[in-house]
Enzyme design. Structure first.
Site, short mmCIF file in Angstrom:
data_model
loop_
_atom_site.label_atom_id
_atom_site.label_comp_id
_atom_site.label_asym_id
_atom_site.label_seq_id
_atom_site.Cartn_x
_atom_site.Cartn_y
_atom_site.Cartn_z
N GLU A 380 49.35 47.27 33.46
CA GLU A 380 49.52 47.71 34.85
C GLU A 380 50.98 47.83 35.27
O GLU A 380 51.35 48.75 36.02
CB GLU A 380 48.78 46.77 35.79
N ASP A 405 42.20 44.39 42.78
CA ASP A 405 42.45 42.98 42.47
C ASP A 405 43.58 42.81 41.46
O ASP A 405 44.20 41.74 41.38
CB ASP A 405 41.19 42.33 41.89
N PHE A 406 43.85 43.85 40.66
CA PHE A 406 44.89 43.76 39.63
C PHE A 406 46.29 43.95 40.22
O PHE A 406 47.27 44.01 39.48
CB PHE A 406 44.65 44.79 38.54
N HIS A 449 37.28 40.89 41.15
CA HIS A 449 36.99 42.32 41.14
C HIS A 449 36.38 42.80 42.45
O HIS A 449 35.75 43.86 42.48
CB HIS A 449 36.03 42.67 39.99
#
Length: 645
Positions: A380, A405-406, A449
């Site tokens: 990411e 969420d990431f 998530h």
């Protein structure tokens, strides 16, 4: 070469004095002793080539062609400084010269260089990107993600390590269990070591590596052994090294090494003195000129945070009898339209190419647009960083963060790079970046998530945050986001991907930053966003049967907030409910409530109500998740409380 090194040395010496005397504020990290690495590395570079730098970046900027006067002025905080006094020592940059910025975050420039190299590869223009970093940066995740992505895509990137023996105060030997050569081998990247205090050796090596990168030779890693004479920062007591160590390295001063070479080639004392005098006069003149410049005016405080976006009228909504399409169709259609219309647009992310996205949203685009729809590793930070670098290089990247969420994995590239680089460069950095992501609770996806984190992003000046609720809005706002000159975080709710609605015409583009009244009413106002808009409308229909007229406003964009329709509605209804899927404390509802309380408190006949998720992480068990997530029943109950006052 010698002149460039003299300029760097003289610049840094004067900055040390200016800092000591209080004329340069903030932090200063000098590169005295490392002049040959900067000059040698930049020697074969052309104007369109890109460099990214570090907090110790003055030498790199000067070697790439930045004007000393503008740099002195920037360090003194002057309005005519290179970055209009917004960047300072650690953030100095000039994208027009291919200098994508010194950087206060260790290793942050490496993914940005990868993005610039991606732009070069897509354009096939033969340009390269050189990413400067210190030996300490190889312990950062951004280093590994950037190296891997550059290797996988065979990008024209030179990762140039200035190994000066110390990572801040710690000796290099104590910081790494594996050498840089071993790390490069692990990524299948060519590694070359060089005497970083020998400018000719460094330049000769770089000419070969840059030449190979220009014709598709892929990335390389250079480790240049050098030494900084000053501390990590000006004022560093330097208790971590001995006088003997410093003396030994001073004997290998890059200027002395090169002066011996020049004298052996026949350069005499008079010529050397004339060169030194010329550089000294130039730098002294630049210092005096910088002192005479003015500081930025307080009235310019908010300049350069955002570029002016296109002024778009609200288009006519699609007719109710228009062909029906789904939100997932809207996303693919919008991406297709922008890819077809603008060669600068490309799409990158995890499995967005051959896999067509985990939800099938980009299926078929890679077949039609080839290398402009790119699968990335699961990285990411590298994904967002390549978007930042490519945007600075004039592209319009659309990069995907698979789940909202990431965000924590790559937050630096959004918080400190995408949002701040346009401001820190005095408006010089382009940042037409779109980050697509999705969220949504209700399917037992668990705590990592399911989160609605838009308030984190909306709190960052420089970022635009969009959250559509219908297929038509998704199409119109995604096209607007890709065409926008600012970084836009486009947040989709995955529970809406299958939602159907009337399809707008192909040229349907919505204005960013404009909310919409989706249901008119007179008794109470509900403000919502994304999926919760549909829950609010359903609750409003239920209240209509009870004789209560509810007006529902869809924010569509949460940063910037469009407060005018909200204030006008509250003036009419005198009651306000804010409903969002995020947890209530510190959410966007708090900002809306505070603004209404300040601007329209005299209109209120009841306290402002807010509903949202319970202040816990999203639970996994279906019954717990239903209790945690607000729905139309919660909205209806809150509306009844409001009208009962």
């Amino acid at each position: 070469m010698h002149r460039r090194m003299l300029v760097i040395r003289g610049f840094e010496q004067r900055v040390a004095t200016l800092y000591r005397d209080g004329e340069v504020p903030g932090f200063v990290h000098l590169s005295i002793g490392q002049e040959a690495t900067a000059v040698g590395a930049c020697w074969p570079l052309r104007g369109p080539d890109i460099i990214t730098s570090t907090h110790r970046g003055h030498g790199h900027c000067l070697a790439k062609g930045l004007d000393p006067l503008g740099m002195f002025a920037e360090l003194m905080g002057k309005d005519q400084g290179t970055n209009r006094g917004r960047g300072g020592s650690m953030h100095i940059a000039d994208p027009t010269l291919g200098i994508f910025g010194a950087n206060g975050i260790v290793a942050a420039g490496l993914p940005i260089a990868v993005g610039a190299a991606t732009a070069a590869q897509l354009r096939a223009d033969g340009s390269v990107a050189v990413a400067f970093f210190g030996d300490g940066a190889s312990a950062q995740g951004a280093f590994h993600e950037a190296m891997n992505l550059a290797a996988v895509w065979e990008l024209p990137t030179i990762f140039f390590c200035e190994n000066n023996g110390y990572a801040e105060f710690s000796p290099t030997a104590t910081q790494h269990a594996a050498s840089l050569e071993q790390r490069a081998a692990g990524y299948g990247i060519r590694y070359v070591a060089v005497d970083g205090n020998d400018v000719v050796a460094t330049a000769s090596l770089m000419e070969k590596l840059v030449g190979a990168a220009r014709v598709g030779g892929g990335p390389a890693v250079v480790e240049a052994a050098t030494y900084r004479w000053h501390g990590h920062y000006e004022g560093d007591p330097q208790r971590y090294r001995t006088p003997e160590e410093l003396t030994a390295w001073e004997a290998h001063d890059p200027l002395l090494v090169h002066e011996v070479r020049l004298r052996n080639a026949g350069v005499g004392d008079d010529e050397m003195k004339a060169l030194e005098s010329s550089v000294a006069d130039e730098l002294d003149t630049a210092v005096e000129a910088a002192r005479a410049l003015r500081s930025p005016l307080a009235t310019s405080l908010i300049d350069f945070v955002l570029r002016a976006r296109p002024v778009r009228p609200e288009p006519v909504p699609p007719a109710p009898d228009a062909p029906v399409f789904r939100t997932m169709d809207a996303i693919r259609s919008a991406l297709h339209a922008e890819l077809a219309a603008d060669e600068r647009v490309f799409v990158a992310g995890i499995d967005v190419g051959a896999g067509g996205n985990v939800f099938g949203l980009t299926r078929g685009l890679a077949d039609e647009f080839g290398s402009r729809v790119r699968d990335t590793p699961i990285s990411e930070t590298a994904i967002i960083g390549l978007g930042v670098g490519a945007a600075m290089a004039g592209m319009r990247p659309v990069v995907e963060m698979m789940y909202l969420d990431f965000l924590g994995v790559c937050f630096d590239q959004l918080l400190n790079q995408a949002a701040k680089l346009p401001f820190m460069t005095g408006g010089a950095a382009e940042m037409a970046l779109t980050v697509r992501t999705q969220f949504g609770a209700g399917r037992s996806s668990g705590s990592q998530h399911s989160q609605s984190l838009e308030a984190l992003l909306a709190h960052i000046p420089g970022l635009t945050v969009v959250m559509p609720s219908t297929p038509a809005d998704t199409y119109g706002l995604l096209r607007a986001a890709i065409a926008d000159p600012n970084p836009v975080i486009f947040i989709e709710n995955r529970l809406l991907y299958g939602m159907k609605g009337p399809q707008p015409p192909p040229d349907y583009i919505l204005p960013i930053g404009k909310s919409a009244i989706v249901r008119a009413g007179t008794d109470v106002t509900v403000v919502s966003v994304s999926r919760m808009v549909h829950e609010a409308v359903a609750a409003a229909e239920r209240l209509a049967d009870e004789g209560v007229s509810v007006e529902v406003i869809d924010l569509r964009t949460v940063a910037p907030l469009d407060m005018v329709p909200i204030l006008e509605s509250v003036h009419k209804t005198s009651r306000l409910l804010i409903a969002h899927e995020a947890v209530v404390p510190f959410g966007i509802g708090a900002e809306i409530a505070a603004t209404v309380a300040r601007e329209g408190f005299w209109d209120l006949d009841a306290p402002i109500e807010r509903i949202g998720a319970a202040p816990t992480p999203p639970p996994y068990a279906p019954d717990l998740e239903r209790a945690w997530l607000p729905d139309r029943d919660d909205v209806a109950a809150a509306l009844r409380r409001l009208v009962a006052v």
